[in-house]
Design a protein around this motif. Structure first.
Motif, PDB file in Angstrom:
ATOM      1  N   VAL A   1       0.853  -1.184   0.000  1.00 44.19           N
ATOM      2  CA  VAL A   1       0.000   0.000   0.000  1.00 44.19           C
ATOM      3  C   VAL A   1       0.887   1.231   0.000  1.00 44.19           C
ATOM      4  N   TYR A   2       0.651   2.116  -0.961  1.00 38.06           N
ATOM      5  CA  TYR A   2       1.411   3.350  -1.079  1.00 38.06           C
ATOM      6  C   TYR A   2       0.500   4.527  -0.773  1.00 38.06           C
ATOM      7  N   GLY A   3       1.091   5.578  -0.197  1.00 38.11           N
ATOM      8  CA  GLY A   3       0.275   6.713   0.176  1.00 38.11           C
ATOM      9  C   GLY A   3       0.954   8.045  -0.013  1.00 38.11           C
ATOM     10  N   LEU A   4       0.123   9.075  -0.061  1.00 37.69           N
ATOM     11  CA  LEU A   4       0.553  10.459  -0.048  1.00 37.69           C
ATOM     12  C   LEU A   4      -0.136  11.142   1.120  1.00 37.69           C
ATOM     13  N   HIS A   5       0.651  11.771   1.984  1.00 34.64           N
ATOM     14  CA  HIS A   5       0.098  12.559   3.084  1.00 34.64           C
ATOM     15  C   HIS A   5       0.094  14.005   2.628  1.00 34.64           C
ATOM     16  N   LEU A   6      -1.099  14.585   2.500  1.00 33.25           N
ATOM     17  CA  LEU A   6      -1.229  15.901   1.881  1.00 33.25           C
ATOM     18  C   LEU A   6      -1.804  16.931   2.845  1.00 33.25           C
TER      19      LEU A   6
ATOM     20  N   ALA B   1     -12.711  13.524  -6.607  1.00 35.52           N
ATOM     21  CA  ALA B   1     -11.472  13.591  -7.374  1.00 35.52           C
ATOM     22  C   ALA B   1     -10.725  12.266  -7.322  1.00 35.52           C
ATOM     23  N   VAL B   2     -10.683  11.667  -6.140  1.00 36.56           N
ATOM     24  CA  VAL B   2      -9.985  10.393  -5.970  1.00 36.56           C
ATOM     25  C   VAL B   2     -10.709   9.280  -6.719  1.00 36.56           C
ATOM     26  N   ASN B   3     -12.036   9.291  -6.691  1.00 35.05           N
ATOM     27  CA  ASN B   3     -12.788   8.281  -7.429  1.00 35.05           C
ATOM     28  C   ASN B   3     -12.577   8.402  -8.933  1.00 35.05           C
TER      29      ASN B   3
ATOM     30  N   VAL C   1      -5.072  15.045   4.414  1.00 30.84           N
ATOM     31  CA  VAL C   1      -5.589  13.737   4.016  1.00 30.84           C
ATOM     32  C   VAL C   1      -4.459  12.745   3.817  1.00 30.84           C
ATOM     33  N   TRP C   2      -4.787  11.490   3.992  1.00 33.68           N
ATOM     34  CA  TRP C   2      -3.987  10.391   3.470  1.00 33.68           C
ATOM     35  C   TRP C   2      -4.692   9.888   2.211  1.00 33.68           C
ATOM     36  N   LEU C   3      -3.960   9.824   1.123  1.00 34.28           N
ATOM     37  CA  LEU C   3      -4.429   9.264  -0.139  1.00 34.28           C
ATOM     38  C   LEU C   3      -3.684   7.953  -0.347  1.00 34.28           C
ATOM     39  N   LEU C   4      -4.416   6.843  -0.430  1.00 35.79           N
ATOM     40  CA  LEU C   4      -3.804   5.518  -0.460  1.00 35.79           C
ATOM     41  C   LEU C   4      -4.181   4.744  -1.711  1.00 35.79           C
TER      42      LEU C   4
ATOM     43  N   GLY D   1      -4.773  11.293  -8.751  1.00 36.73           N
ATOM     44  CA  GLY D   1      -5.624  11.773  -7.671  1.00 36.73           C
ATOM     45  C   GLY D   1      -5.126  13.093  -7.115  1.00 36.73           C
ATOM     46  N   LEU D   2      -3.812  13.205  -6.934  1.00 38.62           N
ATOM     47  CA  LEU D   2      -3.215  14.443  -6.448  1.00 38.62           C
ATOM     48  C   LEU D   2      -3.511  15.603  -7.404  1.00 38.62           C
TER      49      LEU D   2
END
Length: 241
Positions: A32-37, A121-123, A201-204, A223-224
């Motif tokens: 699982v990879y993520g971006l903390h924004l 946006a993520v969807n 947010v966390w985007l995973l 997504g970003l």
């Protein structure tokens, strides 16, 4: 390595989310990879419009049968993952497959899965790349986040539920140091849902066998970019453990 021992590394801007030893052992090939924004609303971006993207997604899937959607190799890869974690993919299709089958195979795009501009946006990014993505309010997190299996009895209040329930043993969950944040890839919790007050947010994104790491990271980048229509996005601190 004991159950409190985790692997963690960050490649460029992506954080690889830690896993307990038993998750690593039982779910080989899953990452699982993520971006903390950190998010700052843009004055001119509060009404970000994803209509062209929704229409392009509809054009790609319009007229397909549910069976045709389910047979796409990347969908099948996530179906296998669901089976690994004890979910019936026919009853509970993976999120991208479910969205396509519910909204985008119809002849007319008469309804959209609109929730909140960040989630929308993520969807869109998930549907464009066919990679399940998740996003949640990072300010609800206490300490580090990681994937683990429940030991039984953990409290969890699913989205839309009035009261928490005690989870049985052996469910795959995303948790912090105090609580369960989600039944991973299945159901988010009330405590971490995105609202108009969300500013972190966390985007995973989840990689499974048969899916390239690059595809997951491309979907996260998309997504970003889409969130960036309505928000100034800055990378937050590494805080996944």
């Amino acid at each position: 390595m004991n159950t409190n021992s985790y692997l963690h590394r960050r490649t460029a801007m992506y954080t690889q989310i830690k896993m307990s030893a038993d998750v690593e052992q039982n779910l080989d090939g899953v990452k699982v990879y993520g971006l903390h924004l950190q998010l700052t609303p843009k004055e001119d971006g509060s009404n970000a419009d994803y209509k062209p993207e929704w229409e392009q997604i509809h054009a790609a899937w319009r007229g397909k049968s549910k069976a045709e959607v389910a047979a796409v190799p990347i969908m099948a890869a996530y179906q296998s993952f669901y089976q690994q974690i004890g979910l019936n993919p026919k009853k509970y299709p993976p999120s991208v497959q479910n969205l396509i089958q519910r909204f985008f195979i119809k002849e007319e795009l008469d309804r959209l899965p609109l929730i909140h501009p960040i989630v929308d946006a993520v969807n869109v990014a998930a549907l464009q790349h066919l990679i399940p993505l998740g996003v949640f309010d990072a300010e609800c997190v206490s300490g580090d986040i990681h994937l683990t299996f429940t030991r039984g009895g953990e409290a969890f209040q699913g989205l839309g539920e009035a009261e928490p329930e005690a989870l049985p043993e052996g469910l795959l969950v995303l948790a912090d140091e105090e609580k369960v944040l989600s039944r991973f890839c299945y159901r988010d919790s009330e405590v971490q849902k995105v609202t108009d007050a969300t500013r972190q947010v966390w985007l995973l994104g989840c990689q499974v066998p048969g899916v390239d790491e690059s595809a997951v990271k491309e979907s996260l980048s998309a997504g970003l970019e889409l969130i960036g229509r309505a928000y100034q996005c800055d990378l937050g601190p590494i805080h996944a453990g």
